[in-house]
Design a protein around this motif. Sequence first.
Motif, PDB file in Angstrom:
ATOM      1  N   MET A 198       0.844  -1.085  -0.013  1.00 58.40           N
ATOM      2  CA  MET A 198      -0.033   0.025  -0.116  1.00 58.40           C
ATOM      3  C   MET A 198       0.914   1.209  -0.067  1.00 58.40           C
ATOM      4  N   ASP A 199       1.926   1.016   0.592  1.00 63.20           N
ATOM      5  CA  ASP A 199       3.121   2.312   0.606  1.00 63.20           C
ATOM      6  C   ASP A 199       3.266   2.779  -0.735  1.00 63.20           C
ATOM      7  N   PHE A 200       3.399   1.757  -1.688  1.00 56.35           N
ATOM      8  CA  PHE A 200       4.033   2.091  -2.872  1.00 56.35           C
ATOM      9  C   PHE A 200       2.915   2.877  -3.678  1.00 56.35           C
ATOM     10  N   LEU A 201       1.856   2.709  -3.516  1.00 54.75           N
ATOM     11  CA  LEU A 201       0.492   3.476  -4.049  1.00 54.75           C
ATOM     12  C   LEU A 201       0.895   4.967  -3.745  1.00 54.75           C
ATOM     13  N   VAL A 202       1.008   5.404  -2.542  1.00 53.47           N
ATOM     14  CA  VAL A 202       1.286   6.545  -2.042  1.00 53.47           C
ATOM     15  C   VAL A 202       2.675   7.396  -2.648  1.00 53.47           C
ATOM     16  N   VAL A 203       3.732   6.467  -2.750  1.00 55.24           N
ATOM     17  CA  VAL A 203       4.899   6.849  -3.271  1.00 55.24           C
ATOM     18  C   VAL A 203       4.835   7.133  -4.583  1.00 55.24           C
ATOM     19  N   GLY A 204       4.199   6.247  -5.482  1.00 56.29           N
ATOM     20  CA  GLY A 204       4.004   6.471  -6.751  1.00 56.29           C
ATOM     21  C   GLY A 204       3.125   7.557  -7.211  1.00 56.29           C
ATOM     22  N   THR A 205       2.134   7.943  -6.523  1.00 54.61           N
ATOM     23  CA  THR A 205       1.279   8.925  -6.745  1.00 54.61           C
ATOM     24  C   THR A 205       2.331  10.396  -6.474  1.00 54.61           C
ATOM     25  N   ASN A 206       2.893  10.316  -5.433  1.00 52.53           N
ATOM     26  CA  ASN A 206       3.702  11.498  -5.107  1.00 52.53           C
ATOM     27  C   ASN A 206       4.883  11.690  -6.230  1.00 52.53           C
ATOM     28  N   LEU A 207       5.423  10.745  -6.593  1.00 53.68           N
ATOM     29  CA  LEU A 207       6.432  10.656  -7.531  1.00 53.68           C
ATOM     30  C   LEU A 207       6.009  11.038  -8.957  1.00 53.68           C
ATOM     31  N   SER A 208       4.794  10.427  -9.286  1.00 51.61           N
ATOM     32  CA  SER A 208       4.341  10.840 -10.630  1.00 51.61           C
ATOM     33  C   SER A 208       4.120  12.432 -10.762  1.00 51.61           C
ATOM     34  N   GLY A 209       3.696  13.013  -9.529  1.00 50.65           N
ATOM     35  CA  GLY A 209       3.332  14.466  -9.608  1.00 50.65           C
ATOM     36  C   GLY A 209       4.615  15.205  -9.505  1.00 50.65           C
ATOM     37  N   VAL A 210       5.460  14.589  -8.901  1.00 49.15           N
ATOM     38  CA  VAL A 210       7.062  15.253  -9.181  1.00 49.15           C
ATOM     39  C   VAL A 210       7.650  15.141 -10.206  1.00 49.15           C
ATOM     40  N   LEU A 211       7.329  14.089 -11.064  1.00 50.29           N
ATOM     41  CA  LEU A 211       7.744  14.227 -12.285  1.00 50.29           C
ATOM     42  C   LEU A 211       6.956  14.744 -13.617  1.00 50.29           C
ATOM     43  N   TYR A 212       5.645  15.118 -13.304  1.00 48.19           N
ATOM     44  CA  TYR A 212       4.993  16.124 -14.003  1.00 48.19           C
ATOM     45  C   TYR A 212       5.678  17.545 -13.841  1.00 48.19           C
ATOM     46  N   VAL A 213       5.954  17.820 -12.477  1.00 45.45           N
ATOM     47  CA  VAL A 213       6.375  19.442 -12.254  1.00 45.45           C
ATOM     48  C   VAL A 213       7.794  19.518 -12.963  1.00 45.45           C
ATOM     49  N   LEU A 214       8.574  18.492 -12.707  1.00 44.28           N
ATOM     50  CA  LEU A 214       9.734  18.275 -13.227  1.00 44.28           C
ATOM     51  C   LEU A 214       9.860  18.548 -14.765  1.00 44.28           C
ATOM     52  N   ALA A 215       8.763  17.993 -15.484  1.00 42.42           N
ATOM     53  CA  ALA A 215       8.512  18.051 -17.063  1.00 42.42           C
ATOM     54  C   ALA A 215       8.275  19.697 -17.396  1.00 42.42           C
ATOM     55  N   THR A 216       7.595  20.182 -16.444  1.00 41.75           N
ATOM     56  CA  THR A 216       7.156  21.541 -16.656  1.00 41.75           C
ATOM     57  C   THR A 216       8.354  22.480 -16.593  1.00 41.75           C
ATOM     58  N   LEU A 217       9.077  22.126 -15.344  1.00 40.35           N
ATOM     59  CA  LEU A 217      10.382  23.165 -15.230  1.00 40.35           C
ATOM     60  C   LEU A 217      11.375  22.964 -16.374  1.00 40.35           C
ATOM     61  N   ILE A 218      11.467  21.639 -16.934  1.00 46.39           N
ATOM     62  CA  ILE A 218      12.345  21.497 -18.080  1.00 46.39           C
ATOM     63  C   ILE A 218      11.905  22.260 -18.902  1.00 46.39           C
ATOM     64  N   ILE A 219      10.842  22.535 -19.399  1.00 43.53           N
ATOM     65  CA  ILE A 219      10.316  23.372 -20.475  1.00 43.53           C
ATOM     66  C   ILE A 219      10.346  24.620 -20.291  1.00 43.53           C
ATOM     67  N   ILE A 220       9.949  25.278 -18.833  1.00 42.87           N
ATOM     68  CA  ILE A 220       9.640  26.752 -18.752  1.00 42.87           C
ATOM     69  C   ILE A 220      11.052  27.330 -18.667  1.00 42.87           C
ATOM     70  N   ILE A 221      11.947  26.688 -17.756  1.00 41.36           N
ATOM     71  CA  ILE A 221      13.445  27.235 -17.355  1.00 41.36           C
ATOM     72  C   ILE A 221      14.054  27.995 -18.743  1.00 41.36           C
ATOM     73  N   PRO A 222      14.488  26.948 -19.708  1.00 36.22           N
ATOM     74  CA  PRO A 222      14.921  27.353 -20.876  1.00 36.22           C
ATOM     75  C   PRO A 222      14.212  28.483 -21.675  1.00 36.22           C
ATOM     76  N   ILE A 223      12.940  28.439 -21.747  1.00 38.70           N
ATOM     77  CA  ILE A 223      12.181  29.559 -22.241  1.00 38.70           C
ATOM     78  C   ILE A 223      12.396  30.910 -21.441  1.00 38.70           C
ATOM     79  N   LEU A 224      12.503  30.854 -20.270  1.00 43.28           N
ATOM     80  CA  LEU A 224      12.566  31.960 -19.522  1.00 43.28           C
ATOM     81  C   LEU A 224      14.052  32.518 -19.976  1.00 43.28           C
ATOM     82  N   ILE A 225      15.276  31.458 -19.862  1.00 46.60           N
ATOM     83  CA  ILE A 225      16.346  32.093 -20.376  1.00 46.60           C
ATOM     84  C   ILE A 225      16.396  32.767 -21.599  1.00 46.60           C
TER      85      ILE A 225
END
Length: 89
Positions: free
Chosen positions: A1-28
């Motif tokens: 059951m802990d895997f479900l909680v960690v997986g949900t949090n990690l997928s959200g972190v990956l979505y935020v990371l993907a957004t930052l990978i696009i936004i930071i170079p655009i801002l630069i």
Amino acid sequence: MDFLVVGTNLSGVLYVLATLIIIIPILIVLISNKEFSPFFSKITISASILCIEIGLLMKTFIIKKEGKSIAKNIGCVIEFFISIDLENT
């Protein structure tokens, strides 16, 4: 059951990371008025799509363990695989 909680949090972190990978170079680029090479642009977009895809796969496994339908998530994963393939050609 802990895997479900960690997986949900990690997928959200990956979505935020993907957004930052696009936004930071655009801002630069907007701040410095200098362009990046096409190779760097292709790498950042591919890395962003890969982060989203890994997050989707993790979310799909979580939804499957909960016994819900995974057809929509599988469709999104296939769509991102096709977009990476079309981008690299």
